[in-house]
Design an enzyme around this catalytic site. Structure first.
Site, PDB file in Angstrom:
ATOM      1  NE  ARG A  67      24.957 -12.235  44.152  1.00  0.00           N
ATOM      2  CZ  ARG A  67      24.066 -13.204  44.350  1.00  0.00           C
ATOM      3  NH1 ARG A  67      23.648 -13.487  45.573  1.00  0.00           N
ATOM      4  NH2 ARG A  67      23.592 -13.881  43.329  1.00  0.00           N
ATOM      5  CG  HIS A  71      21.672  -8.904  42.199  1.00  0.00           C
ATOM      6  ND1 HIS A  71      20.921 -10.050  42.064  1.00  0.00           N
ATOM      7  CD2 HIS A  71      22.956  -9.288  42.030  1.00  0.00           C
ATOM      8  CE1 HIS A  71      21.728 -11.082  41.828  1.00  0.00           C
ATOM      9  NE2 HIS A  71      22.965 -10.652  41.811  1.00  0.00           N
ATOM     10  CB  VAL A  75      16.916  -5.186  37.635  1.00  0.00           C
ATOM     11  CG1 VAL A  75      15.524  -5.488  37.108  1.00  0.00           C
ATOM     12  CG2 VAL A  75      17.743  -6.470  37.734  1.00  0.00           C
ATOM     13  CB  SER A  81      13.505  -2.031  41.525  1.00  0.00           C
ATOM     14  OG  SER A  81      14.705  -2.360  40.855  1.00  0.00           O
ATOM     15  CG  ASN A  99      16.416 -14.268  44.846  1.00  0.00           C
ATOM     16  OD1 ASN A  99      17.094 -15.276  45.012  1.00  0.00           O
ATOM     17  ND2 ASN A  99      15.210 -14.168  45.323  1.00  0.00           N
ATOM     18  N   PRO A 179      23.128 -11.359  34.846  1.00  0.00           N
ATOM     19  CG  PRO A 179      25.365 -10.878  35.328  1.00  0.00           C
ATOM     20  CD  PRO A 179      23.987 -10.307  35.424  1.00  0.00           C
ATOM     21  CG  HIS A 209      32.463 -13.000  41.958  1.00  0.00           C
ATOM     22  ND1 HIS A 209      32.133 -13.499  40.723  1.00  0.00           N
ATOM     23  CD2 HIS A 209      31.334 -12.406  42.428  1.00  0.00           C
ATOM     24  CE1 HIS A 209      30.872 -13.212  40.453  1.00  0.00           C
ATOM     25  NE2 HIS A 209      30.369 -12.546  41.465  1.00  0.00           N
ATOM     26  CG  ASP A 268      43.270 -10.456  47.864  1.00  0.00           C
ATOM     27  OD1 ASP A 268      42.306 -10.915  47.202  1.00  0.00           O
ATOM     28  OD2 ASP A 268      43.921 -11.142  48.659  1.00  0.00           O
TER      29      ASP A 268
END
Ligand code: HEM
Ligand SMILES: *[C@@H]1O[C@H](CO)[C@@H](O)[C@H](O)[C@H]1NC(C)=O
Ligand SMILES: *[C@@H]1O[C@H](CO)[C@@H](O)[C@H](O)[C@H]1NC(C)=O
Length: 307
Positions: A67, A71, A75, A81, A99, A179, A209, A268
């Protein structure tokens, strides 16, 4: 099994795309695999070793590392950054409301210090974030899906390196570019198109996810206040909604929730099956059903002969 393998590798390939696509605007051209072969030949081995240690202590950190790379890249491009602290209190990407619970900064710091000992001032933090995302997913597969791993010949992907680190990090830009979990399909599409990514990319990348966690707070409105009238999101399977309400108290209190319920430590196809059954936790994941093309991709990704 064959289809499942394909699903997983599509996911990997897309991650590579994320790493090398238009998102690298800041670092620009000149990325190549083995960028550090001469200047710091051990860089990737040191990164892998450090990340393996971190994951063996806490398996959930793999999701956090994946993740962080996302992120970072969304950006200002992939230029680290996301790691910078604010010059003025509370003003950096880290401090943005989007965040939401980023984790794993300490692991990135550990990799950076370990690499610095071998070759000071050579390897960028942006490259470390990209390598860490790759290694985290790869190690998860080795631990949990070792059969699949050997079947596919231990395939992973090569990360092109040579990114340069940026010096600017603004919470405002994180809020504008990342998003939100409340986005509908039109907003998600627009957000991805802005990064040069397609609807297919949206579906495949949302597949991240399949690992990791969220909180009751994030889904509180879906459960208890969908339109401001104490109602539940009708897009949630009713049985699933009542299961969640048993765990999550009104107001957002409750345990950590697996994004892919029952399968959050394995990369999976289960995540896509859950989404198809209206058991996606985030509004943004459920929204993938609301467009013919993204729906078709969800279906494709969820198909597997292994029951
Ligand atoms: C499509 C738009 C996306 C939205 C709206 C979104 C939103 C979210 C939200 C709300 C969470 C939970 C955070 C929390 O509970 O505080 C989350 C977690 C996570 N996201 Fe996404 N995400 C998106 C795309 C992605 C992409 C492209 C990736 C990576 C390729 C990714 C990787 C992850 C991971 C691995 C977690 C679990 C983190 C952990 O366990 O610490 N997400 N995401
Ligand atoms: C994320 O933002 C919140 C406030 O918006 C802040 O309290 C928190 O410390 C930030 N997280 C990180 C890891 O910096
Ligand atoms: C429910 O949502 C409405 C508007 O979206 C908000 O004004 C209200 O405070 C929320 N209620 C609760 C209990 O969170």
């Amino acid at each position: 099994m064959a289809v499942q393998t394909r699903v997983v590798s599509i996911f990997f390939i897309q991650l590579v795309l994320l790493a090398v696509s238009g998102l690298n605007r800041v670092s620009g051209a000149g990325l190549q695999t083995g960028f550090y072969d001469e200047s710091c030949p051990e860089a990737e081995t040191i990164a892998l070793k450090t990340i393996r240690q971190a994951i063996s202590k806490d398996g959930t950190i793999a999701a956090a590392l994946l993740r962080l790379h996302f992120h970072d890249c969304f950006v200002r491009g992939c230029e680290a950054s996301v790691l910078l602290d604010a010059a003025e209190e509370g003003d950096a990407e880290k401090d943005a409301s989007s965040n939401l619970s980023l984790r794993g900064y300490d692991v990135i710091d550990d990799v950076k210090s370990a690499i610095e000992k071998s070759c000071p001032g050579v390897v960028s933090c942006a490259d470390i974030l990209a390598l860490a995302a790759r290694d985290a997913v790869r190690l998860l597969r080795m631990v949990f899906v070792f059969l699949l791993y050997f079947q596919t010949g231990g395939s992973s992907w090569k990360v092109e390196t040579g990114r340069r680190d940026g010096r600017i990090s603004l919470s405002k830009e994180a809020d504008e570019n990342l998003p939100s979990s409340n986005f509908n399909i039109a907003q998600l599409k627009q957000n991805f198109v802005f990064k040069g990514l397609t609807k297919k990319d949206l579906v495949v990348l949302s597949g991240a996810h399949t690992i990791g966690v969220t909180s009751c707070l994030v889904i509180n409105d879906r459960l208890y206040n969908f339109t401001g009238r104490s109602d539940t999101d009708p897009a949630l399977d009713p049985t699933f909604a009542s299961e969640l309400k048993k765990k999550c108290k009104p107001g957002g209190g409750g345990p950590v929730l697996e994004l892919d319920q029952g399968s959050s430590t394995i990369s999976d196809a289960h995540f896509y099956k859950a989404v198809r059954q209206n058991r996606g936790l985030l509004t943004s994941d459920a929204a993938l059903l609301n467009d013919p093309l993204t729906l078709a991709y969800v279906k494709r990704q969820s198909t597997s002969p292994v029951k």
